[in-house]
Design a protein around this motif. Structure first.
Motif, mmCIF file in Angstrom:
data_model
loop_
_atom_site.group_PDB
_atom_site.id
_atom_site.type_symbol
_atom_site.label_atom_id
_atom_site.label_comp_id
_atom_site.label_asym_id
_atom_site.label_seq_id
_atom_site.Cartn_x
_atom_site.Cartn_y
_atom_site.Cartn_z
ATOM 1 N N LEU A 75 0.767 -1.145 0.095
ATOM 2 C CA LEU A 75 0.082 0.047 -0.012
ATOM 3 C C LEU A 75 0.925 1.150 0.075
ATOM 4 O O LEU A 75 1.897 1.409 0.791
ATOM 5 N N ALA A 76 0.448 2.026 -0.939
ATOM 6 C CA ALA A 76 1.193 3.416 -0.949
ATOM 7 C C ALA A 76 1.265 4.456 0.360
ATOM 8 O O ALA A 76 2.017 4.952 0.752
ATOM 9 N N ASP A 77 -0.116 4.083 1.004
ATOM 10 C CA ASP A 77 -0.441 4.840 2.052
ATOM 11 C C ASP A 77 -0.354 3.981 3.482
ATOM 12 O O ASP A 77 -0.150 2.786 3.363
ATOM 13 N N ASN A 78 -0.417 4.536 4.665
ATOM 14 C CA ASN A 78 -0.111 3.877 5.901
ATOM 15 C C ASN A 78 -1.426 2.968 5.893
ATOM 16 O O ASN A 78 -2.534 3.162 5.485
ATOM 17 N N LEU A 79 -1.437 1.909 6.908
ATOM 18 C CA LEU A 79 -2.577 0.673 6.927
ATOM 19 C C LEU A 79 -3.598 1.567 7.490
ATOM 20 O O LEU A 79 -4.719 1.027 6.884
ATOM 21 N N ALA A 80 -3.362 2.206 8.504
ATOM 22 C CA ALA A 80 -4.786 2.989 9.032
ATOM 23 C C ALA A 80 -5.468 3.912 8.157
ATOM 24 O O ALA A 80 -6.766 3.696 7.868
ATOM 25 N N LEU A 107 -1.473 -10.397 2.918
ATOM 26 C CA LEU A 107 -0.584 -9.701 3.800
ATOM 27 C C LEU A 107 -0.302 -8.255 3.489
ATOM 28 O O LEU A 107 0.271 -7.881 2.552
ATOM 29 N N LEU A 108 -1.150 -7.258 4.349
ATOM 30 C CA LEU A 108 -0.979 -5.989 4.048
ATOM 31 C C LEU A 108 0.383 -5.235 4.306
ATOM 32 O O LEU A 108 0.700 -5.512 5.432
ATOM 33 N N LEU A 109 1.107 -4.706 3.552
ATOM 34 C CA LEU A 109 2.448 -4.034 3.744
ATOM 35 C C LEU A 109 2.102 -2.566 3.343
ATOM 36 O O LEU A 109 1.637 -2.176 2.641
ATOM 37 N N SER A 110 3.022 -1.850 4.080
ATOM 38 C CA SER A 110 3.375 -0.292 3.910
ATOM 39 C C SER A 110 4.578 -0.272 3.108
ATOM 40 O O SER A 110 5.373 -0.892 3.405
ATOM 41 N N SER A 111 4.627 0.540 2.207
ATOM 42 C CA SER A 111 5.739 1.101 1.480
ATOM 43 C C SER A 111 6.585 1.957 2.211
ATOM 44 O O SER A 111 7.604 2.338 1.531
ATOM 45 N N ARG A 112 6.472 2.446 3.358
ATOM 46 C CA ARG A 112 7.340 3.087 4.024
ATOM 47 C C ARG A 112 8.678 2.308 4.110
ATOM 48 O O ARG A 112 8.809 1.246 4.563
ATOM 49 N N VAL A 131 0.887 -4.306 -5.907
ATOM 50 C CA VAL A 131 1.102 -2.854 -5.418
ATOM 51 C C VAL A 131 0.078 -1.699 -5.746
ATOM 52 O O VAL A 131 -0.099 -1.577 -7.058
ATOM 53 N N TYR A 132 -0.682 -1.329 -4.613
ATOM 54 C CA TYR A 132 -1.617 -0.573 -4.758
ATOM 55 C C TYR A 132 -1.335 1.016 -4.613
ATOM 56 O O TYR A 132 -0.863 1.393 -3.426
#
Length: 351
Positions: A75-80, A107-112, A131-132
Protein backbone atom coordinates in the motif's frame (compact mmCIF):
# COMPACT_ATOMS: atom_id res chain seq x y z
CA UNK A 1 30.83 -28.11 -4.73
CA UNK A 2 28.78 -29.06 -7.78
CA UNK A 3 24.99 -28.60 -7.83
CA UNK A 4 24.56 -32.36 -8.40
CA UNK A 5 26.54 -33.06 -5.20
CA UNK A 6 24.44 -30.93 -2.86
CA UNK A 7 22.73 -32.65 0.06
CA UNK A 8 19.03 -33.23 -0.10
CA UNK A 9 18.37 -30.80 2.74
CA UNK A 10 20.25 -27.55 2.91
CA UNK A 11 20.52 -25.67 6.21
CA UNK A 12 22.04 -22.38 7.22
CA UNK A 13 24.85 -24.30 8.93
CA UNK A 14 25.58 -26.34 5.80
CA UNK A 15 25.63 -23.21 3.62
CA UNK A 16 28.02 -21.53 6.04
CA UNK A 17 30.38 -24.51 5.76
CA UNK A 18 30.15 -24.54 1.96
CA UNK A 19 30.95 -20.82 1.67
CA UNK A 20 33.43 -20.76 4.57
CA UNK A 21 31.55 -18.04 6.44
CA UNK A 22 29.64 -17.92 9.73
CA UNK A 23 25.97 -18.82 10.05
CA UNK A 24 25.37 -15.21 11.16
CA UNK A 25 26.79 -13.99 7.85
CA UNK A 26 24.38 -16.20 5.91
CA UNK A 27 21.46 -14.96 8.03
CA UNK A 28 22.52 -11.34 7.61
CA UNK A 29 22.67 -11.69 3.83
CA UNK A 30 18.98 -12.62 3.78
CA UNK A 31 17.60 -10.63 6.67
CA UNK A 32 20.00 -7.82 7.66
CA UNK A 33 21.62 -6.43 4.50
CA UNK A 34 22.95 -3.40 6.38
CA UNK A 35 25.41 -5.71 8.19
CA UNK A 36 27.31 -6.65 5.01
CA UNK A 37 28.86 -4.88 2.07
CA UNK A 38 26.67 -4.99 -1.03
CA UNK A 39 29.26 -7.00 -2.97
CA UNK A 40 29.61 -9.64 -0.23
CA UNK A 41 25.87 -9.91 0.26
CA UNK A 42 25.28 -10.30 -3.49
CA UNK A 43 27.93 -13.04 -3.71
CA UNK A 44 26.34 -14.99 -0.83
CA UNK A 45 22.84 -14.72 -2.29
CA UNK A 46 24.03 -15.79 -5.73
CA UNK A 47 25.82 -18.83 -4.32
CA UNK A 48 22.79 -19.78 -2.24
CA UNK A 49 20.52 -19.43 -5.23
CA UNK A 50 22.90 -21.50 -7.35
CA UNK A 51 22.60 -24.51 -5.07
CA UNK A 52 18.91 -24.04 -4.32
CA UNK A 53 19.05 -22.64 -0.79
CA UNK A 54 16.24 -20.08 -0.33
CA UNK A 55 16.94 -18.72 3.12
CA UNK A 56 17.33 -19.48 6.82
CA UNK A 57 13.66 -19.32 7.85
CA UNK A 58 10.60 -21.43 7.22
CA UNK A 59 8.85 -18.76 5.19
CA UNK A 60 11.75 -18.46 2.79
CA UNK A 61 12.20 -22.23 2.48
CA UNK A 62 8.55 -22.57 1.46
CA UNK A 63 9.40 -20.62 -1.67
CA UNK A 64 11.33 -23.67 -2.90
CA UNK A 65 7.93 -25.18 -3.68
CA UNK A 66 6.78 -21.92 -5.27
CA UNK A 67 3.90 -21.38 -2.85
CA UNK A 68 3.25 -19.85 0.54
CA UNK A 69 -0.46 -19.20 0.06
CA UNK A 70 0.13 -15.53 0.91
CA UNK A 71 -0.12 -12.49 -1.36
CA UNK A 72 1.62 -9.27 -0.35
CA UNK A 73 -0.54 -6.17 -0.88
CA UNK A 74 1.85 -3.22 -0.90
CA UNK A 75 0.00 0.00 0.00
CA UNK A 76 1.28 3.45 -0.88
CA UNK A 77 -0.36 4.90 2.24
CA UNK A 78 -0.18 3.73 5.82
CA UNK A 79 -2.42 0.87 6.90
CA UNK A 80 -4.80 2.93 9.06
CA UNK A 81 -5.51 5.33 6.20
CA UNK A 82 -5.96 2.55 3.64
CA UNK A 83 -8.52 0.75 5.81
CA UNK A 84 -10.60 3.90 6.37
CA UNK A 85 -10.38 5.46 2.91
CA UNK A 86 -13.58 4.35 1.09
CA UNK A 87 -11.89 3.80 -2.29
CA UNK A 88 -8.98 1.79 -0.87
CA UNK A 89 -11.38 -0.17 1.31
CA UNK A 90 -13.51 -1.13 -1.70
CA UNK A 91 -10.39 -2.17 -3.60
CA UNK A 92 -9.26 -4.43 -0.75
CA UNK A 93 -12.76 -5.91 -0.58
CA UNK A 94 -12.52 -6.82 -4.27
CA UNK A 95 -9.15 -8.50 -3.72
CA UNK A 96 -10.51 -10.44 -0.75
CA UNK A 97 -13.47 -11.79 -2.73
CA UNK A 98 -11.17 -13.54 -5.19
CA UNK A 99 -8.51 -14.64 -2.71
CA UNK A 100 -11.13 -16.04 -0.32
CA UNK A 101 -12.44 -18.23 -3.12
CA UNK A 102 -8.93 -19.54 -3.74
CA UNK A 103 -8.25 -19.90 0.01
CA UNK A 104 -5.32 -17.51 -0.12
CA UNK A 105 -4.29 -14.94 2.46
CA UNK A 106 -3.44 -11.27 2.05
CA UNK A 107 -0.53 -9.72 3.93
CA UNK A 108 -0.96 -5.94 4.02
CA UNK A 109 2.37 -4.15 3.69
CA UNK A 110 3.25 -0.47 3.90
CA UNK A 111 5.69 1.03 1.41
CA UNK A 112 7.29 3.13 4.16
CA UNK A 113 11.04 2.67 4.25
CA UNK A 114 11.63 3.11 7.98
CA UNK A 115 12.43 -0.55 8.80
CA UNK A 116 14.08 -2.39 5.92
CA UNK A 117 14.93 -5.46 8.02
CA UNK A 118 11.30 -6.01 9.01
CA UNK A 119 10.14 -5.31 5.47
CA UNK A 120 12.44 -7.97 4.01
CA UNK A 121 11.16 -10.53 6.47
CA UNK A 122 7.55 -9.77 5.60
CA UNK A 123 8.19 -9.75 1.86
CA UNK A 124 9.86 -13.17 2.09
CA UNK A 125 6.58 -14.64 3.32
CA UNK A 126 4.54 -14.05 0.15
CA UNK A 127 4.31 -15.53 -3.34
CA UNK A 128 4.21 -12.12 -5.00
CA UNK A 129 2.88 -8.60 -4.74
CA UNK A 130 -0.06 -6.46 -5.70
CA UNK A 131 1.17 -2.88 -5.46
CA UNK A 132 -1.66 -0.40 -4.88
CA UNK A 133 -1.09 3.29 -5.40
CA UNK A 134 2.03 5.17 -6.28
CA UNK A 135 5.28 3.38 -5.41
CA UNK A 136 8.11 5.90 -5.50
CA UNK A 137 11.48 4.81 -6.74
CA UNK A 138 13.66 4.05 -3.76
CA UNK A 139 14.65 1.19 -1.49
CA UNK A 140 11.18 -0.38 -1.43
CA UNK A 141 10.88 -0.21 -5.22
CA UNK A 142 14.34 -1.73 -5.73
CA UNK A 143 13.70 -4.41 -3.12
CA UNK A 144 10.49 -5.60 -4.78
CA UNK A 145 12.25 -5.88 -8.12
CA UNK A 146 15.10 -7.85 -6.53
CA UNK A 147 12.64 -10.43 -5.19
CA UNK A 148 11.84 -11.42 -8.77
CA UNK A 149 8.32 -12.42 -7.72
CA UNK A 150 5.11 -11.85 -9.69
CA UNK A 151 3.75 -8.32 -9.38
CA UNK A 152 0.59 -6.52 -10.46
CA UNK A 153 0.51 -2.71 -10.25
CA UNK A 154 -2.75 -0.88 -9.54
CA UNK A 155 -3.43 2.83 -10.15
CA UNK A 156 -0.02 3.50 -11.69
CA UNK A 157 2.28 2.16 -14.40
CA UNK A 158 5.27 0.06 -13.39
CA UNK A 159 7.76 -0.91 -16.09
CA UNK A 160 7.78 -4.62 -16.82
CA UNK A 161 4.71 -5.20 -14.67
CA UNK A 162 1.09 -5.84 -15.64
CA UNK A 163 -1.15 -3.02 -14.39
CA UNK A 164 -4.81 -2.30 -13.67
CA UNK A 165 -6.00 1.30 -13.91
CA UNK A 166 -9.23 3.15 -14.36
CA UNK A 167 -9.50 5.65 -17.21
CA UNK A 168 -8.73 8.68 -15.05
CA UNK A 169 -8.17 11.00 -17.98
CA UNK A 170 -11.46 10.22 -19.74
CA UNK A 171 -13.42 10.34 -16.48
CA UNK A 172 -12.02 13.74 -15.52
CA UNK A 173 -12.43 15.18 -19.00
CA UNK A 174 -16.02 13.99 -19.29
CA UNK A 175 -16.96 15.50 -15.92
CA UNK A 176 -15.35 18.83 -16.83
CA UNK A 177 -17.08 18.93 -20.22
CA UNK A 178 -20.43 18.43 -18.47
CA UNK A 179 -19.70 21.15 -15.90
CA UNK A 180 -18.55 23.64 -18.54
CA UNK A 181 -21.89 23.50 -20.38
CA UNK A 182 -23.23 26.12 -17.98
CA UNK A 183 -20.35 28.51 -18.74
CA UNK A 184 -18.83 29.21 -15.31
CA UNK A 185 -16.99 32.47 -14.82
CA UNK A 186 -14.15 31.14 -12.65
CA UNK A 187 -12.97 27.53 -12.42
CA UNK A 188 -10.78 26.13 -9.67
CA UNK A 189 -9.33 22.64 -9.35
CA UNK A 190 -8.87 20.92 -6.01
CA UNK A 191 -6.28 18.30 -6.85
CA UNK A 192 -4.94 15.36 -4.89
CA UNK A 193 -1.17 14.86 -4.55
CA UNK A 194 -0.14 16.84 -7.58
CA UNK A 195 3.21 18.03 -6.20
CA UNK A 196 5.78 16.75 -3.73
CA UNK A 197 4.70 18.40 -0.49
CA UNK A 198 2.82 17.39 2.64
CA UNK A 199 1.07 20.78 2.85
CA UNK A 200 -2.05 22.13 1.19
CA UNK A 201 -0.81 24.53 -1.45
CA UNK A 202 -1.50 26.16 -4.78
CA UNK A 203 0.40 24.43 -7.56
CA UNK A 204 1.88 27.65 -8.97
CA UNK A 205 5.16 26.90 -10.70
CA UNK A 206 5.93 23.73 -8.73
CA UNK A 207 6.87 20.60 -10.66
CA UNK A 208 4.04 18.12 -11.07
CA UNK A 209 4.50 14.40 -10.47
CA UNK A 210 5.00 12.11 -13.47
CA UNK A 211 1.59 11.14 -14.87
CA UNK A 212 2.69 7.49 -15.27
CA UNK A 213 2.99 7.28 -11.49
CA UNK A 214 0.33 9.76 -10.35
CA UNK A 215 -3.32 9.26 -11.34
CA UNK A 216 -4.01 12.81 -10.10
CA UNK A 217 -1.94 14.27 -12.93
CA UNK A 218 -3.94 12.22 -15.44
CA UNK A 219 -7.11 13.70 -13.98
CA UNK A 220 -5.61 17.18 -14.14
CA UNK A 221 -4.80 16.67 -17.83
CA UNK A 222 -8.40 15.62 -18.42
CA UNK A 223 -9.70 18.79 -16.78
CA UNK A 224 -7.31 21.14 -18.55
CA UNK A 225 -7.87 19.54 -21.97
CA UNK A 226 -11.64 19.95 -21.55
CA UNK A 227 -11.10 23.58 -20.63
CA UNK A 228 -8.81 24.13 -23.62
CA UNK A 229 -11.37 22.56 -25.97
CA UNK A 230 -13.93 25.07 -24.66
CA UNK A 231 -11.53 27.95 -25.21
CA UNK A 232 -10.86 28.28 -21.49
CA UNK A 233 -7.89 27.86 -19.20
CA UNK A 234 -7.28 27.77 -15.48
CA UNK A 235 -4.45 29.58 -13.79
CA UNK A 236 -2.00 27.43 -11.83
CA UNK A 237 -2.83 29.74 -8.91
CA UNK A 238 -6.35 28.30 -8.96
CA UNK A 239 -5.14 24.70 -8.80
CA UNK A 240 -4.67 23.33 -5.30
CA UNK A 241 -2.77 20.22 -4.27
CA UNK A 242 -4.28 18.35 -1.32
CA UNK A 243 -1.58 16.05 0.13
CA UNK A 244 -3.87 13.44 1.70
CA UNK A 245 -7.48 12.48 1.04
CA UNK A 246 -8.97 13.32 4.43
CA UNK A 247 -11.86 15.63 5.30
CA UNK A 248 -9.81 17.95 7.50
CA UNK A 249 -7.15 18.65 4.89
CA UNK A 250 -9.70 18.86 2.07
CA UNK A 251 -11.73 21.36 4.12
CA UNK A 252 -8.68 23.62 4.40
CA UNK A 253 -8.10 23.56 0.64
CA UNK A 254 -11.78 24.18 -0.14
CA UNK A 255 -11.92 27.14 2.22
CA UNK A 256 -8.83 28.67 0.62
CA UNK A 257 -10.41 28.26 -2.81
CA UNK A 258 -13.82 29.67 -1.89
CA UNK A 259 -12.36 32.68 -0.09
CA UNK A 260 -10.06 33.59 -2.98
CA UNK A 261 -10.84 36.48 -5.31
CA UNK A 262 -12.48 36.12 -7.73
CA UNK A 263 -14.42 33.36 -5.99
CA UNK A 264 -14.75 30.24 -8.18
CA UNK A 265 -18.25 29.27 -9.24
CA UNK A 266 -17.10 25.81 -10.34
CA UNK A 267 -14.92 23.45 -8.32
CA UNK A 268 -13.50 20.37 -10.04
CA UNK A 269 -12.45 18.03 -7.23
CA UNK A 270 -10.23 14.97 -7.65
CA UNK A 271 -11.99 12.98 -4.94
CA UNK A 272 -15.45 12.79 -3.44
CA UNK A 273 -14.02 13.52 0.01
CA UNK A 274 -12.60 16.78 -1.29
CA UNK A 275 -15.88 17.59 -3.04
CA UNK A 276 -17.98 16.88 0.06
CA UNK A 277 -15.69 19.11 2.13
CA UNK A 278 -16.12 21.83 -0.50
CA UNK A 279 -19.92 21.58 -0.29
CA UNK A 280 -19.72 21.87 3.50
CA UNK A 281 -17.52 24.98 3.27
CA UNK A 282 -19.83 26.56 0.68
CA UNK A 283 -22.95 26.00 2.80
CA UNK A 284 -21.23 27.36 5.91
CA UNK A 285 -20.31 30.49 3.94
CA UNK A 286 -23.97 30.98 3.02
CA UNK A 287 -23.47 29.95 -0.59
CA UNK A 288 -26.02 27.88 -2.44
CA UNK A 289 -25.02 24.71 -4.28
CA UNK A 290 -25.36 24.62 -7.27
CA UNK A 291 -26.74 28.18 -7.71
CA UNK A 292 -23.64 30.02 -6.43
CA UNK A 293 -21.03 27.31 -6.85
CA UNK A 294 -21.18 23.98 -8.60
CA UNK A 295 -19.11 21.07 -7.36
CA UNK A 296 -17.96 17.92 -9.17
CA UNK A 297 -16.25 15.00 -7.44
CA UNK A 298 -14.45 11.82 -8.43
CA UNK A 299 -14.79 8.25 -7.04
CA UNK A 300 -18.50 7.57 -6.58
CA UNK A 301 -18.49 6.76 -2.85
CA UNK A 302 -21.95 6.06 -1.35
CA UNK A 303 -21.86 9.12 0.91
CA UNK A 304 -22.01 11.40 -2.12
CA UNK A 305 -25.41 10.07 -3.16
CA UNK A 306 -26.92 10.18 0.33
CA UNK A 307 -26.34 13.84 1.24
CA UNK A 308 -28.22 16.95 0.12
CA UNK A 309 -27.24 18.40 -2.24
CA UNK A 310 -26.18 15.06 -3.69
CA UNK A 311 -22.82 15.00 -5.43
CA UNK A 312 -22.21 14.90 -9.16
CA UNK A 313 -19.22 12.61 -9.52
CA UNK A 314 -17.19 10.23 -11.64
CA UNK A 315 -17.84 6.67 -10.51
CA UNK A 316 -14.85 4.36 -10.60
CA UNK A 317 -15.07 0.59 -10.22
CA UNK A 318 -12.95 0.25 -7.08
CA UNK A 319 -14.07 -3.25 -6.10
CA UNK A 320 -13.80 -4.54 -9.68
CA UNK A 321 -10.31 -3.07 -9.82
CA UNK A 322 -9.41 -5.32 -6.89
CA UNK A 323 -11.08 -8.38 -8.39
CA UNK A 324 -9.28 -7.82 -11.71
CA UNK A 325 -5.89 -7.41 -10.02
CA UNK A 326 -6.42 -10.63 -8.06
CA UNK A 327 -7.46 -12.60 -11.15
CA UNK A 328 -4.41 -11.33 -13.05
CA UNK A 329 -2.14 -12.31 -10.18
CA UNK A 330 -3.62 -15.80 -10.05
CA UNK A 331 -3.52 -16.28 -13.82
CA UNK A 332 -7.30 -16.50 -14.08
CA UNK A 333 -7.42 -14.03 -16.94
CA UNK A 334 -5.13 -13.03 -19.80
CA UNK A 335 -1.92 -11.36 -18.64
CA UNK A 336 -2.38 -7.93 -20.17
CA UNK A 337 -2.88 -4.40 -18.92
CA UNK A 338 -6.47 -3.50 -18.01
CA UNK A 339 -8.04 -0.03 -18.28
CA UNK A 340 -11.45 0.08 -16.61
CA UNK A 341 -14.01 2.67 -17.79
CA UNK A 342 -15.66 5.26 -15.54
CA UNK A 343 -19.21 6.61 -15.45
CA UNK A 344 -20.41 10.17 -14.85
CA UNK A 345 -23.21 10.29 -12.28
CA UNK A 346 -25.09 13.60 -12.57
CA UNK A 347 -26.75 14.79 -9.36
CA UNK A 348 -27.71 18.01 -7.58
CA UNK A 349 -24.31 19.63 -7.03
CA UNK A 350 -23.78 20.12 -10.79
CA UNK A 351 -26.94 19.24 -12.75
Amino acid sequence: MKVSDKPRRLTVKRMAEMLNVSTATISNAFNRPDQLSEARRRWILEECRRVGYMGPNAAARSLRTGRTGNVGVMLADNLAYSLTDPVASEFLHGLAEVFDRRQMNMLLLSSREDDEHRSRLQESMVDGFIVYGWLQEGRTYDRLLQHGKPMVAVDFDLEGCTWVNIDNYAGARGSAEHALKQAPETVAILGLRLVDTDQVCRVGDQKLFNEKRAISVRRLNGYTDALAAAGRQVSSELIWSVPVNTHQVAYQAAREALTSSPRPDLLLCMSDRIALAAIQVALQMGLKVPEDVRVVGFDGIPEGANLHPSLTTVYQQSAEKGRTAARLFLGEQEDRNVLLPTCLEIRESCP
